[in-house]
Design a protein around this motif. Structure first.
Motif, PDB file in Angstrom:
ATOM      1  N   ALA A  39      -8.221  95.186  54.172  1.00 14.70           N
ATOM      2  CA  ALA A  39      -8.906  95.994  53.154  1.00 14.70           C
ATOM      3  C   ALA A  39      -7.966  97.009  52.510  1.00 14.70           C
ATOM      4  CB  ALA A  39     -10.087  96.728  53.802  1.00 14.70           C
ATOM      5  N   LYS A  40      -8.243  97.326  51.251  1.00  8.81           N
ATOM      6  CA  LYS A  40      -7.425  98.319  50.530  1.00  8.81           C
ATOM      7  C   LYS A  40      -7.837  99.743  50.914  1.00  8.81           C
ATOM      8  CE  LYS A  40      -5.793  95.808  46.546  1.00  8.81           C
ATOM      9  NZ  LYS A  40      -6.366  94.478  46.705  1.00  8.81           N
ATOM     10  N   ILE A  41      -9.110  99.896  51.268  1.00 11.41           N
ATOM     11  CA  ILE A  41      -9.603 101.210  51.702  1.00 11.41           C
ATOM     12  C   ILE A  41     -10.295 101.035  53.060  1.00 11.41           C
ATOM     13  CG2 ILE A  41     -11.042 103.214  51.117  1.00 11.41           C
ATOM     14  CD1 ILE A  41     -11.049 102.285  48.215  1.00 11.41           C
ATOM     15  N   VAL A  42     -10.000 101.931  53.982  1.00  9.65           N
ATOM     16  CA  VAL A  42     -10.685 101.911  55.285  1.00  9.65           C
ATOM     17  C   VAL A  42     -11.267 103.304  55.540  1.00  9.65           C
ATOM     18  CG1 VAL A  42     -10.411 101.649  57.790  1.00  9.65           C
ATOM     19  CG2 VAL A  42      -9.165 100.110  56.246  1.00  9.65           C
ATOM     20  N   VAL A  43     -12.553 103.332  55.887  1.00  7.04           N
ATOM     21  CA  VAL A  43     -13.194 104.588  56.275  1.00  7.04           C
ATOM     22  C   VAL A  43     -13.501 104.477  57.763  1.00  7.04           C
ATOM     23  CG1 VAL A  43     -15.173 106.112  55.919  1.00  7.04           C
ATOM     24  CG2 VAL A  43     -14.214 104.872  53.972  1.00  7.04           C
ATOM     25  N   SER A  44     -12.944 105.385  58.557  1.00  3.22           N
ATOM     26  CA  SER A  44     -13.111 105.296  60.013  1.00  3.22           C
ATOM     27  C   SER A  44     -13.833 106.509  60.573  1.00  3.22           C
ATOM     28  CB  SER A  44     -11.739 105.225  60.689  1.00  3.22           C
ATOM     29  OG  SER A  44     -11.220 103.931  60.623  1.00  3.22           O
ATOM     30  N   GLY A  45     -14.655 106.250  61.574  1.00  4.13           N
ATOM     31  CA  GLY A  45     -15.375 107.340  62.229  1.00  4.13           C
ATOM     32  C   GLY A  45     -14.980 107.467  63.685  1.00  4.13           C
ATOM     33  N   ARG A  71     -11.397 104.471  69.329  1.00  9.28           N
ATOM     34  CA  ARG A  71     -11.869 103.846  70.572  1.00  9.28           C
ATOM     35  C   ARG A  71     -13.005 104.653  71.199  1.00  9.28           C
ATOM     36  NH1 ARG A  71      -8.042 101.907  75.499  1.00  9.28           N
ATOM     37  NH2 ARG A  71      -9.351 102.613  77.181  1.00  9.28           N
ATOM     38  N   ALA A  72     -12.933 105.971  71.036  1.00 16.25           N
ATOM     39  CA  ALA A  72     -13.998 106.808  71.604  1.00 16.25           C
ATOM     40  C   ALA A  72     -15.342 106.443  70.989  1.00 16.25           C
ATOM     41  CB  ALA A  72     -13.664 108.278  71.366  1.00 16.25           C
ATOM     42  N   ALA A 117     -18.350 104.673  73.141  1.00 15.73           N
ATOM     43  CA  ALA A 117     -19.643 105.350  73.235  1.00 15.73           C
ATOM     44  C   ALA A 117     -20.776 104.474  72.698  1.00 15.73           C
ATOM     45  CB  ALA A 117     -19.579 106.666  72.454  1.00 15.73           C
ATOM     46  N   GLY A 118     -20.407 103.313  72.140  1.00  9.91           N
ATOM     47  CA  GLY A 118     -21.427 102.373  71.669  1.00  9.91           C
ATOM     48  C   GLY A 118     -21.973 102.695  70.289  1.00  9.91           C
ATOM     49  N   TYR A 119     -21.250 103.528  69.531  1.00  6.83           N
ATOM     50  CA  TYR A 119     -21.744 103.877  68.193  1.00  6.83           C
ATOM     51  C   TYR A 119     -21.539 102.732  67.208  1.00  6.83           C
ATOM     52  CZ  TYR A 119     -21.260 108.602  70.179  1.00  6.83           C
ATOM     53  OH  TYR A 119     -21.327 109.699  70.991  1.00  6.83           O
ATOM     54  N   CYS A 120     -20.601 101.833  67.509  1.00  9.38           N
ATOM     55  CA  CYS A 120     -20.308 100.726  66.593  1.00  9.38           C
ATOM     56  C   CYS A 120     -19.690  99.567  67.378  1.00  9.38           C
ATOM     57  CB  CYS A 120     -19.361 101.189  65.487  1.00  9.38           C
ATOM     58  SG  CYS A 120     -17.809 101.785  66.153  1.00  9.38           S
ATOM     59  N   ASP A 121     -19.495  98.469  66.662  1.00  4.66           N
ATOM     60  CA  ASP A 121     -18.976  97.256  67.292  1.00  4.66           C
ATOM     61  C   ASP A 121     -17.488  97.412  67.625  1.00  4.66           C
ATOM     62  OD1 ASP A 121     -19.791  94.312  67.623  1.00  4.66           O
ATOM     63  OD2 ASP A 121     -17.799  94.245  66.716  1.00  4.66           O
ATOM     64  N   ASN A 122     -17.056  96.770  68.712  1.00  3.19           N
ATOM     65  CA  ASN A 122     -15.641  96.959  69.087  1.00  3.19           C
ATOM     66  C   ASN A 122     -14.655  96.244  68.156  1.00  3.19           C
ATOM     67  OD1 ASN A 122     -15.910  94.376  69.972  1.00  3.19           O
ATOM     68  ND2 ASN A 122     -15.338  94.763  72.100  1.00  3.19           N
ATOM     69  N   ILE A 167      -9.379 106.885  55.482  1.00  3.00           N
ATOM     70  CA  ILE A 167     -10.107 108.144  55.644  1.00  3.00           C
ATOM     71  C   ILE A 167     -10.571 108.244  57.099  1.00  3.00           C
ATOM     72  CG2 ILE A 167     -11.997 109.590  54.780  1.00  3.00           C
ATOM     73  CD1 ILE A 167     -11.932 108.078  52.176  1.00  3.00           C
ATOM     74  N   ALA A 168     -10.022 109.219  57.819  1.00  4.94           N
ATOM     75  CA  ALA A 168     -10.361 109.407  59.242  1.00  4.94           C
ATOM     76  C   ALA A 168     -11.360 110.545  59.350  1.00  4.94           C
ATOM     77  CB  ALA A 168      -9.097 109.733  60.021  1.00  4.94           C
ATOM     78  N   ILE A 169     -12.549 110.230  59.834  1.00  9.85           N
ATOM     79  CA  ILE A 169     -13.618 111.237  59.886  1.00  9.85           C
ATOM     80  C   ILE A 169     -13.993 111.535  61.335  1.00  9.85           C
ATOM     81  CG2 ILE A 169     -15.971 111.774  59.140  1.00  9.85           C
ATOM     82  CD1 ILE A 169     -15.509 109.758  56.820  1.00  9.85           C
ATOM     83  N   GLY A 170     -13.809 112.779  61.726  1.00 11.69           N
ATOM     84  CA  GLY A 170     -14.143 113.173  63.104  1.00 11.69           C
ATOM     85  C   GLY A 170     -13.293 112.448  64.124  1.00 11.69           C
ATOM     86  N   ILE A 171     -12.038 112.253  63.765  1.00  9.15           N
ATOM     87  CA  ILE A 171     -11.073 111.585  64.662  1.00  9.15           C
ATOM     88  C   ILE A 171      -9.947 112.582  64.915  1.00  9.15           C
ATOM     89  CG2 ILE A 171      -9.326 109.731  64.773  1.00  9.15           C
ATOM     90  CD1 ILE A 171     -11.250 107.962  63.189  1.00  9.15           C
TER      91      ILE A 171
END
Ligand code: FAD
Length: 330
Positions: A215-221, A249-250, A254-259, A276-280
């Motif tokens: 992907a050209k843009i990645v948004v990560s939580g 990985r956290a 924690a099961g918030y999303c798929d591995n 974009i790294a959000i809360g990482i």
């Protein structure tokens, strides 16, 4: 000075170069070439010499036609047989050995993903060659650069093995494109294959979003999203931006999303135009998977979060306020 030695060394090098040739293992699914294979083909091109492509599986013939049009490919070797479906290492290795014997390539390459990582080490062991894993640069036909210690150091390795077995980090090479030429397509030799493991099935998360690896843009939580519902915010922002979704990985643990979304040393390696790294927080194991992104934006409520040292744009704030505002404004 003894010039004769230098001359013979030079002749040896020239000789080596004139015999250069690469064999690239083509990954495909649903009759489509896996995008990472296109990056591997460019790495093979940079090594030099003619490139042969090996396509195996029940729909190999169809894929071979597409591969034959790719720039740089001179020969496509086809093993049209369902025994080669699903890239089982026990099945593919004898095929690689047979093709190696027939074609005598000096370099054998595959992508550095779960397929390449399970097939090539077995093949390398059987031909008694030292695998060179996860290369990010081709210096010359014997010398390659690869990251070590989760990307904290770069190692330049030189191999004197007669056959060099290489896995390629996709995000470090551009993708080969279809050219005007059409390579010759030929049948692979038929090896004796005895497979003791069996492919049972796979569960693939399907979605309309772009594939994380390309992907050209990645948004990560990260962990800070606190719940599955919190992670929805990350997905909503990604959808607004036409982006792929990633996670630390956290967040995965924690099961918030798929591995399959995990970015990092033990997840996917990405290098999009925008990350974009959000809360990482920016642990080295996460950075190992995204630090080559062209532009990095970090959103974190802690102004001292390590991710800010790497970020091009830093936004100090609470994600539960900032992200909804971004979604609204975009
Ligand atoms: P945390 O480190 O807990 O950071 C959460 C961040 O969110 C903090 O900076 C905090 O200030 C911020 N925050 C909290 N609340 C808010 C809010 N409301 N708004 C904004 N910001 C907020 N990790 C990976 O990611 N990928 C890997 O592949 C990986 N592989 C690993 C391999 C090994 C062998 C080991 C030992 C570890 C690996 N890890 C990996 C784990 C890694 O070390 C970290 O534990 C992990 O990356 C932390 O994830 P995080 O940043 O989401 O969580």
């Amino acid at each position: 000075p003894d010039y004769s030695i230098k001359t013979s060394q030079r002749l040896f090098a020239l000789n080596q170069r004139s015999f250069l040739s690469s064999l690239v293992y083509i990954e495909h699914k649903d009759s489509k070439i896996d995008p990472s294979t296109l990056n591997t083909l460019v790495a093979a091109k940079q090594i030099g010499g003619p490139i042969s492509a090996l396509v195996a599986g029940s729909n190999a013939q169809e894929v071979a036609q597409a591969v034959s049009k790719i720039d740089g490919v001179e020969k496509v070797i086809v093993a049209n047989n369902p025994i080669f479906d699903h890239n089982l290492a026990e099945a593919i290795t004898p095929l690689l050995l047979a093709v190696q014997k027939a074609e005598n390539p000096t370099h054998v390459l595959a992508s550095h993903n779960s397929v390449g990582k399970r097939i090539l080490p077995r093949f390398a062991a059987l031909i008694d060659s030292q695998q060179i894993s996860d290369i990010i640069k081709v210096v010359d036909e014997t010398t390659f650069v690869r990251p070590i210690y989760a990307g904290n150091a770069l190692e330049t390795v030189q191999s004197s093995d007669s056959v060099k077995i290489i896995t390629v980090r996709s995000s470090s090479f551009p993708q080969a494109e279809a050219g005007s030429s059409s390579a010759a397509v030929s049948e692979a030799p038929t090896p004796e294959v005895s497979v003791k493991s069996k492919w049972i099935g796979e569960e693939v998360t399907k979605g309309d979003r772009p594939e994380l690896g390309s992907a050209k843009i990645v948004v990560s939580g990260g962990r800070a999203v606190k719940s599955k519902e919190g992670f929805d915010l990350i997905q909503k922002l990604a959808d607004k931006m036409g982006a792929a979704v990633g996670a630390s990985r956290a967040a995965v643990d924690a099961g918030y999303c798929d591995n399959s979304l995990q970015v990092g040393q033990t997840g996917k390696i990405v290098a999009p135009q925008l990350y974009i790294a959000i809360g990482i927080s920016g642990a080295i194991q996460h950075l190992a998977g995204m630090k080559d992104s062209k532009v990095i934006v970090a959103i974190n409520k802690d102004a001292d979060a390590p991710i800010f040292q790497l970020a091009d744009y830093s936004l100090v704030g609470d994600l539960f306020t900032v992200v909804p505002e971004m979604i609204e404004k975009i």
